[in-house]
Design an enzyme around this catalytic site. Sequence first.
Site, PDB file in Angstrom:
ATOM      1  N   ARG A  96       0.893  -1.182   0.000  1.00 61.16           N
ATOM      2  CA  ARG A  96       0.000   0.000   0.000  1.00 61.16           C
ATOM      3  C   ARG A  96       0.912   1.207   0.000  1.00 61.16           C
ATOM      4  O   ARG A  96       1.683   1.406   0.950  1.00 61.16           O
ATOM      5  CB  ARG A  96      -0.908  -0.028   1.236  1.00 61.16           C
ATOM      6  N   HIS A 123      -7.152   0.520  -6.530  1.00 59.32           N
ATOM      7  CA  HIS A 123      -7.336  -0.380  -5.385  1.00 59.32           C
ATOM      8  C   HIS A 123      -7.976  -1.675  -5.913  1.00 59.32           C
ATOM      9  O   HIS A 123      -9.159  -1.957  -5.654  1.00 59.32           O
ATOM     10  CB  HIS A 123      -8.237   0.307  -4.345  1.00 59.32           C
ATOM     11  N   GLN A 126      -9.943  -4.261  -3.679  1.00 58.52           N
ATOM     12  CA  GLN A 126     -11.255  -3.745  -3.271  1.00 58.52           C
ATOM     13  C   GLN A 126     -12.263  -3.951  -4.401  1.00 58.52           C
ATOM     14  O   GLN A 126     -13.396  -4.379  -4.173  1.00 58.52           O
ATOM     15  CB  GLN A 126     -11.147  -2.256  -2.924  1.00 58.52           C
ATOM     16  N   ASP A 216     -17.417   6.812  -1.661  1.00 63.03           N
ATOM     17  CA  ASP A 216     -16.150   6.675  -0.935  1.00 63.03           C
ATOM     18  C   ASP A 216     -15.960   7.992  -0.168  1.00 63.03           C
ATOM     19  O   ASP A 216     -16.737   8.948  -0.350  1.00 63.03           O
ATOM     20  CB  ASP A 216     -15.022   6.457  -1.967  1.00 63.03           C
ATOM     21  N   CYS A 256     -16.445   1.069   0.331  1.00 62.77           N
ATOM     22  CA  CYS A 256     -15.259   0.262   0.660  1.00 62.77           C
ATOM     23  C   CYS A 256     -14.929   0.284   2.144  1.00 62.77           C
ATOM     24  O   CYS A 256     -14.288  -0.631   2.645  1.00 62.77           O
ATOM     25  CB  CYS A 256     -14.072   0.749  -0.161  1.00 62.77           C
ATOM     26  N   ARG A 284     -13.480  -9.090   1.120  1.00 67.14           N
ATOM     27  CA  ARG A 284     -12.073  -8.720   0.960  1.00 67.14           C
ATOM     28  C   ARG A 284     -11.159  -9.932   1.180  1.00 67.14           C
ATOM     29  O   ARG A 284     -10.116 -10.056   0.546  1.00 67.14           O
ATOM     30  CB  ARG A 284     -11.697  -7.582   1.924  1.00 67.14           C
TER      31      ARG A 284
HETATM   32  N1   CP Z   1     -11.361  -0.650   2.209  1.00 60.73           N
HETATM   33  C1   CP Z   1     -10.081  -0.642   2.653  1.00 60.73           C
HETATM   34  O1   CP Z   1      -9.113  -0.779   1.898  1.00 60.73           O
HETATM   35  O2   CP Z   1      -9.979  -0.498   4.003  1.00 60.73           O
HETATM   36  P1   CP Z   1      -8.628  -0.288   4.815  1.00 60.73           P
HETATM   37  O3   CP Z   1      -8.074   1.049   4.448  1.00 60.73           O
HETATM   38  O4   CP Z   1      -9.034  -0.385   6.251  1.00 60.73           O
HETATM   39  O5   CP Z   1      -7.669  -1.377   4.433  1.00 60.73           O
HETATM   40  N1  NVA Z   2     -10.109   6.386  -1.288  1.00 58.74           N
HETATM   41  C1  NVA Z   2      -9.783   5.926   0.047  1.00 58.74           C
HETATM   42  C2  NVA Z   2     -10.004   4.449   0.156  1.00 58.74           C
HETATM   43  C3  NVA Z   2      -9.693   3.863   1.504  1.00 58.74           C
HETATM   44  C4  NVA Z   2      -9.864   2.388   1.527  1.00 58.74           C
HETATM   45  C5  NVA Z   2      -8.341   6.289   0.374  1.00 58.74           C
HETATM   46  O1  NVA Z   2      -7.476   6.183  -0.497  1.00 58.74           O
HETATM   47  O2  NVA Z   2      -8.095   6.701   1.505  1.00 58.74           O
END
Ligand code: CP
Ligand code: NVA
Length: 303
Positions: A96, A123, A126, A216, A256, A284
């Site tokens: 990430r 992502h 997701q 989101d 998400c 997930r």
């Molecule tokens: N939806 C998602 O990716 O959640 P987290 O940021 O908690 O991993």
């Molecule tokens: N768009 C959000 C998604 C979190 C899972 C972010 O990048 O923070």
Amino acid sequence: MTRHLLEVDDLTAEELLQLLDRCTSAHPVRVLEDRGAALIFEKPSNRTRNSTEMAVVELGGHPIYLTPDQVDIDGRESAEDVARTLACYHSVIAARVFDHEVLVRMAGAAAVPIVNLLSDLSHPLQAIADLLTIRAEFDADVAGRTVTWVGDYSNVARSLGFACAMQGMALRFACPDGYAPPASDLARMLELGASGAEHDTDPVDGADGTHVLVTDAWYSMGQEAEAAIRKPVFEPYRVDQAMLDRAAPDAIFLHCLPAHRGEEVTDEVLDGPRSRVWPEARNRLAAARGALEWLVIASEADR
Ligand code: CP
Ligand code: NVA
């Protein structure tokens, strides 16, 4: 050939179906038996960290969670050298990151699958979980159905758009100007097989008759400093019961998570009968397991 998953369209439509089959299989192949998976997180995570760690365990492997104070990508050493090093010990590297380009560079350097656990651009895990949720709701009869994305065209929006396009769904993006999908992404969705891909600034029109309503956060991780600017812009894009009532009677609501209750979505919708956010969160794990299994098998098939 080593296969990576940086965005959903790294897969063909046929490969995506194979991967989805692995997600729903009751008999996962323990492709990571006695092997490691390095999981790098430059940002916080609840769902992604836990689902990916447990997916590795279900595939027989050993996950190692790494934070920036342990692996300082492009600080202590380059992204390429981080990937080359981790590939000495692990069969998968998942990360990430703030900058998507870091994943591209790691994929260019490593001989093991690189998996995107969220970047500024996309992502994919997701999106795979979201597709599992949508397909389960509509008995896999999804081609021609409409998905409406409301709010910020985020990393999650892009990957979901690509994934749904590959299933022949129609995409509507109801986003304010300045936060809308680039024309190139809409064109890519059509190229991938979407039965429609359009942007309109009006969220209520966008919700009209749709089968899947999704939103989101108004500001993603790393954009917190923009919250004060963004909140008034996104105020008309809050998903509330009135907006959901415009959707098809059997429409579902997805998010998400984490949700900012009262900002992008009301409690009434998030906790209401059309919400599928908890099956989505549960998916997930299936998505991570199926994706890792598919990537390891595909990468090693012709070695
Ligand atoms: N939806 C998602 O990716 O959640 P987290 O940021 O908690 O991993
Ligand atoms: N768009 C959000 C998604 C979190 C899972 C972010 O990048 O923070």
